[in-house]
Motif scaffolding. Structure first.
Motif, PDB file in Angstrom:
ATOM      1  N   ALA A 173       0.834  -1.209   0.000  1.00 17.56           N
ATOM      2  CA  ALA A 173       0.000   0.000   0.000  1.00 17.56           C
ATOM      3  C   ALA A 173       0.863   1.251   0.000  1.00 17.56           C
ATOM      4  CB  ALA A 173      -0.920  -0.006   1.219  1.00 17.56           C
ATOM      5  N   LEU A 174       1.978   1.183   0.749  1.00 18.11           N
ATOM      6  CA  LEU A 174       2.892   2.336   0.816  1.00 18.11           C
ATOM      7  C   LEU A 174       3.485   2.624  -0.551  1.00 18.11           C
ATOM      8  CD1 LEU A 174       4.113   4.271   2.964  1.00 18.11           C
ATOM      9  CD2 LEU A 174       6.071   2.723   3.079  1.00 18.11           C
ATOM     10  N   CYS A 175       3.889   1.589  -1.255  1.00 23.49           N
ATOM     11  CA  CYS A 175       4.457   1.770  -2.591  1.00 23.49           C
ATOM     12  C   CYS A 175       3.432   2.362  -3.539  1.00 23.49           C
ATOM     13  CB  CYS A 175       4.964   0.436  -3.153  1.00 23.49           C
ATOM     14  SG  CYS A 175       6.452  -0.164  -2.306  1.00 23.49           S
ATOM     15  N   LEU A 176       2.205   1.858  -3.459  1.00 17.94           N
ATOM     16  CA  LEU A 176       1.151   2.368  -4.340  1.00 17.94           C
ATOM     17  C   LEU A 176       0.870   3.834  -4.044  1.00 17.94           C
ATOM     18  CD1 LEU A 176      -1.389  -0.597  -4.371  1.00 17.94           C
ATOM     19  CD2 LEU A 176      -0.085   0.253  -6.323  1.00 17.94           C
ATOM     20  N   SER A 177       0.905   4.194  -2.756  1.00 20.80           N
ATOM     21  CA  SER A 177       0.588   5.568  -2.391  1.00 20.80           C
ATOM     22  C   SER A 177       1.644   6.542  -2.899  1.00 20.80           C
ATOM     23  CB  SER A 177       0.452   5.695  -0.879  1.00 20.80           C
ATOM     24  OG  SER A 177       1.715   5.578  -0.261  1.00 20.80           O
ATOM     25  N   GLN A 178       2.842   6.024  -3.231  1.00 18.65           N
ATOM     26  CA  GLN A 178       3.904   6.895  -3.689  1.00 18.65           C
ATOM     27  C   GLN A 178       3.887   7.080  -5.199  1.00 18.65           C
ATOM     28  OE1 GLN A 178       7.705   5.844  -1.984  1.00 18.65           O
ATOM     29  NE2 GLN A 178       6.830   5.584   0.032  1.00 18.65           N
ATOM     30  N   ASP A 179       3.062   6.345  -5.918  1.00 14.20           N
ATOM     31  CA  ASP A 179       2.920   6.587  -7.349  1.00 14.20           C
ATOM     32  C   ASP A 179       2.254   7.947  -7.538  1.00 14.20           C
ATOM     33  OD1 ASP A 179       4.035   4.182  -7.939  1.00 14.20           O
ATOM     34  OD2 ASP A 179       2.138   3.125  -8.208  1.00 14.20           O
ATOM     35  N   PRO A 210       0.797  13.302  -3.083  1.00  8.92           N
ATOM     36  CA  PRO A 210       1.558  12.625  -2.028  1.00  8.92           C
ATOM     37  C   PRO A 210       2.555  13.609  -1.416  1.00  8.92           C
ATOM     38  CG  PRO A 210       2.515  12.115  -4.158  1.00  8.92           C
ATOM     39  CD  PRO A 210       1.325  13.010  -4.424  1.00  8.92           C
ATOM     40  N   SER A 211       2.992  13.342  -0.200  1.00  7.29           N
ATOM     41  CA  SER A 211       4.033  14.186   0.394  1.00  7.29           C
ATOM     42  C   SER A 211       4.799  13.402   1.440  1.00  7.29           C
ATOM     43  CB  SER A 211       3.429  15.445   1.017  1.00  7.29           C
ATOM     44  OG  SER A 211       2.611  15.132   2.116  1.00  7.29           O
ATOM     45  N   ASN A 212       6.054  13.810   1.645  1.00  7.51           N
ATOM     46  CA  ASN A 212       6.930  13.199   2.649  1.00  7.51           C
ATOM     47  C   ASN A 212       6.903  11.678   2.564  1.00  7.51           C
ATOM     48  OD1 ASN A 212       5.590  15.865   4.144  1.00  7.51           O
ATOM     49  ND2 ASN A 212       7.791  15.697   4.397  1.00  7.51           N
ATOM     50  N   CYS A 213       7.217  11.178   1.373  1.00  6.91           N
ATOM     51  CA  CYS A 213       7.035   9.745   1.108  1.00  6.91           C
ATOM     52  C   CYS A 213       8.130   8.855   1.686  1.00  6.91           C
ATOM     53  CB  CYS A 213       6.934   9.507  -0.399  1.00  6.91           C
ATOM     54  SG  CYS A 213       5.457  10.242  -1.136  1.00  6.91           S
ATOM     55  N   ASP A 214       9.304   9.419   1.948  1.00  3.52           N
ATOM     56  CA  ASP A 214      10.389   8.575   2.456  1.00  3.52           C
ATOM     57  C   ASP A 214      11.194   9.342   3.501  1.00  3.52           C
ATOM     58  OD1 ASP A 214      12.447   6.853   2.947  1.00  3.52           O
ATOM     59  OD2 ASP A 214      13.201   6.765   0.887  1.00  3.52           O
ATOM     60  N   PRO A 215      10.829   9.200   4.774  1.00  5.32           N
ATOM     61  CA  PRO A 215      11.523   9.943   5.832  1.00  5.32           C
ATOM     62  C   PRO A 215      13.000   9.592   5.953  1.00  5.32           C
ATOM     63  CG  PRO A 215      10.003   8.315   6.771  1.00  5.32           C
ATOM     64  CD  PRO A 215       9.723   8.367   5.303  1.00  5.32           C
ATOM     65  N   ASP A 216      13.406   8.468   5.370  1.00  2.00           N
ATOM     66  CA  ASP A 216      14.822   8.073   5.442  1.00  2.00           C
ATOM     67  C   ASP A 216      15.673   8.736   4.362  1.00  2.00           C
ATOM     68  OD1 ASP A 216      14.415   6.350   7.620  1.00  2.00           O
ATOM     69  OD2 ASP A 216      13.733   4.748   6.283  1.00  2.00           O
ATOM     70  N   SER A 217      15.007   9.332   3.364  1.00  3.54           N
ATOM     71  CA  SER A 217      15.744   9.953   2.258  1.00  3.54           C
ATOM     72  C   SER A 217      15.889  11.446   2.521  1.00  3.54           C
ATOM     73  CB  SER A 217      15.010   9.702   0.931  1.00  3.54           C
ATOM     74  OG  SER A 217      15.748  10.249  -0.155  1.00  3.54           O
ATOM     75  N   VAL A 218      16.939  11.810   3.238  1.00  4.13           N
ATOM     76  CA  VAL A 218      17.138  13.208   3.614  1.00  4.13           C
ATOM     77  C   VAL A 218      17.930  13.946   2.538  1.00  4.13           C
ATOM     78  CG1 VAL A 218      16.990  12.742   6.077  1.00  4.13           C
ATOM     79  CG2 VAL A 218      19.223  12.663   4.931  1.00  4.13           C
ATOM     80  N   GLY A 252      10.152  15.762  -3.473  1.00 10.60           N
ATOM     81  CA  GLY A 252      11.067  14.943  -4.266  1.00 10.60           C
ATOM     82  C   GLY A 252      11.063  13.483  -3.892  1.00 10.60           C
ATOM     83  N   THR A 253      10.911  13.194  -2.597  1.00  4.28           N
ATOM     84  CA  THR A 253      10.915  11.788  -2.167  1.00  4.28           C
ATOM     85  C   THR A 253       9.735  11.013  -2.745  1.00  4.28           C
ATOM     86  OG1 THR A 253       9.750  12.375  -0.113  1.00  4.28           O
ATOM     87  CG2 THR A 253      12.152  12.244  -0.022  1.00  4.28           C
ATOM     88  N   CYS A 254       8.710  11.722  -3.178  1.00  4.71           N
ATOM     89  CA  CYS A 254       7.546  11.057  -3.772  1.00  4.71           C
ATOM     90  C   CYS A 254       7.750  10.789  -5.258  1.00  4.71           C
ATOM     91  CB  CYS A 254       6.292  11.902  -3.551  1.00  4.71           C
ATOM     92  SG  CYS A 254       5.920  12.161  -1.801  1.00  4.71           S
ATOM     93  N   ALA A 255       8.895  11.214  -5.781  1.00  7.39           N
ATOM     94  CA  ALA A 255       9.200  10.990  -7.200  1.00  7.39           C
ATOM     95  C   ALA A 255      10.395  10.070  -7.369  1.00  7.39           C
ATOM     96  CB  ALA A 255       9.480  12.330  -7.884  1.00  7.39           C
ATOM     97  N   GLU A 256      10.833   9.434  -6.276  1.00  7.26           N
ATOM     98  CA  GLU A 256      12.061   8.629  -6.329  1.00  7.26           C
ATOM     99  C   GLU A 256      11.949   7.426  -7.258  1.00  7.26           C
ATOM    100  OE1 GLU A 256      14.872   8.675  -2.603  1.00  7.26           O
ATOM    101  OE2 GLU A 256      12.820   8.447  -1.903  1.00  7.26           O
ATOM    102  N   SER A 257      10.725   7.006  -7.550  1.00  6.75           N
ATOM    103  CA  SER A 257      10.574   5.903  -8.512  1.00  6.75           C
ATOM    104  C   SER A 257      11.010   6.335  -9.910  1.00  6.75           C
ATOM    105  CB  SER A 257       9.115   5.424  -8.542  1.00  6.75           C
ATOM    106  OG  SER A 257       8.254   6.483  -8.937  1.00  6.75           O
ATOM    107  N   GLU A 258      11.027   7.653 -10.158  1.00 10.10           N
ATOM    108  CA  GLU A 258      11.413   8.184 -11.459  1.00 10.10           C
ATOM    109  C   GLU A 258      12.761   8.920 -11.425  1.00 10.10           C
ATOM    110  OE1 GLU A 258       9.798   7.810 -14.308  1.00 10.10           O
ATOM    111  OE2 GLU A 258       7.997   6.840 -13.514  1.00 10.10           O
ATOM    112  N   LEU A 259      13.012   9.663 -10.359  1.00 12.40           N
ATOM    113  CA  LEU A 259      14.175  10.541 -10.306  1.00 12.40           C
ATOM    114  C   LEU A 259      14.875  10.428  -8.958  1.00 12.40           C
ATOM    115  CD1 LEU A 259      12.346  13.769 -11.637  1.00 12.40           C
ATOM    116  CD2 LEU A 259      13.795  12.259 -13.012  1.00 12.40           C
ATOM    117  N   ASP A 260      16.197  10.215  -8.992  1.00 10.23           N
ATOM    118  CA  ASP A 260      16.922  10.267  -7.724  1.00 10.23           C
ATOM    119  C   ASP A 260      17.153  11.735  -7.354  1.00 10.23           C
ATOM    120  OD1 ASP A 260      19.229  11.240  -9.078  1.00 10.23           O
ATOM    121  OD2 ASP A 260      20.094   9.236  -9.257  1.00 10.23           O
TER     122      ASP A 260
END
Length: 226
Positions: free
Chosen positions: A19-25, A73-81, A120-128
């Protein structure tokens, strides 16, 4: 027969991660540029960055993943600072094209960190991280809003221009309908503040916006000096 709680826990964790992965699309980006004259001409005022007063041009506000229904979406990956070393080679362009005008005066890192971690963390599937900022800078080069407006005799001279003419000029210059956001100065004049254009999920191609933000503009708006 006793339930296998270990297996149930694993299944629930897998469901949650799925569900988390889907929410980040996301469906598209808003590429947002802001006019510094309007940002500064409000009660909150502004502070120039430590590098000095920015040039009188639209600056990048952000590249924001969005859904077609208007949510995001927002703040999708708290570990990606935010890691400034990732954009060290872009720093000159970042200072010029993505300046921070918030107070107190800063070097931009707080602003860019916010944009990466919230959007930006919500676009990591496309862009680092580097690609995210580099993509926004390339879009800025491609979309010269100030020149587009000047070509239509719309200048940042404190004059008032019709919202329709501004929108038509940007559509003519880019090929796509913009979203235009206004703010109000201390005299309650409606001012040209931000311009939204939509970009596909690769960050490469402008597209027609599936949905436009609320403009909060009058029919005639001021293009303030900076």
């Amino acid at each position: 027969m006793k339930p296998n709680f270990s297996l149930l826990s694993k299944l629930l964790i897998l469901q949650y991660l799925s569900a988390l992965c889907l929410s980040q699309d996301f469906d598209f980006f808003y590429f947002v540029q802001q006019w510094p004259g309007a940002y500064c001409d409000t009660r909150q005022s502004c502070c120039y960055p430590k590098t000095g007063k920015p040039v009188a041009d639209f600056g990048i506000h952000g590249l924001w993943p969005n859904y077609n229904d208007g949510s995001w979406p927002s703040n999708c990956d708290p570990d990606s600072v935010f890691d400034k070393s990732q954009i060290s080679e872009l720093m000159s362009s970042m200072n010029e094209k993505w300046p921070s005008l918030s107070c107190p005066s800063s070097n931009g890192f707080r602003f860019w960190s916010h944009e990466w971690e919230k959007h930006g963390t919500c676009a990591e599937s496309e862009l680092d991280q580097r690609e995210y900022f580099e993509t926004a800078l390339k879009l800025k080069e491609k979309i010269n809003l100030l020149q587009i407006l000047k070509d239509a005799d719309i200048e940042p001279d404190d004059g008032f221009y019709s919202l329709e003419n501004i929108s038509d000029a940007i559509k003519k210059g880019t090929g796509f309908t913009p979203g235009i956001e206004c703010n109000k100065d201390s005299a309650h004049n409606s001012q040209l503040y931000q311009v939204y254009l939509c970009v596909d999920t690769s960050g490469s191609n402008l597209i027609e916006c599936p949905i436009l933000p609320s403009s909060r503009c009058g029919s005639n708006i001021q293009f303030p000096k900076f």
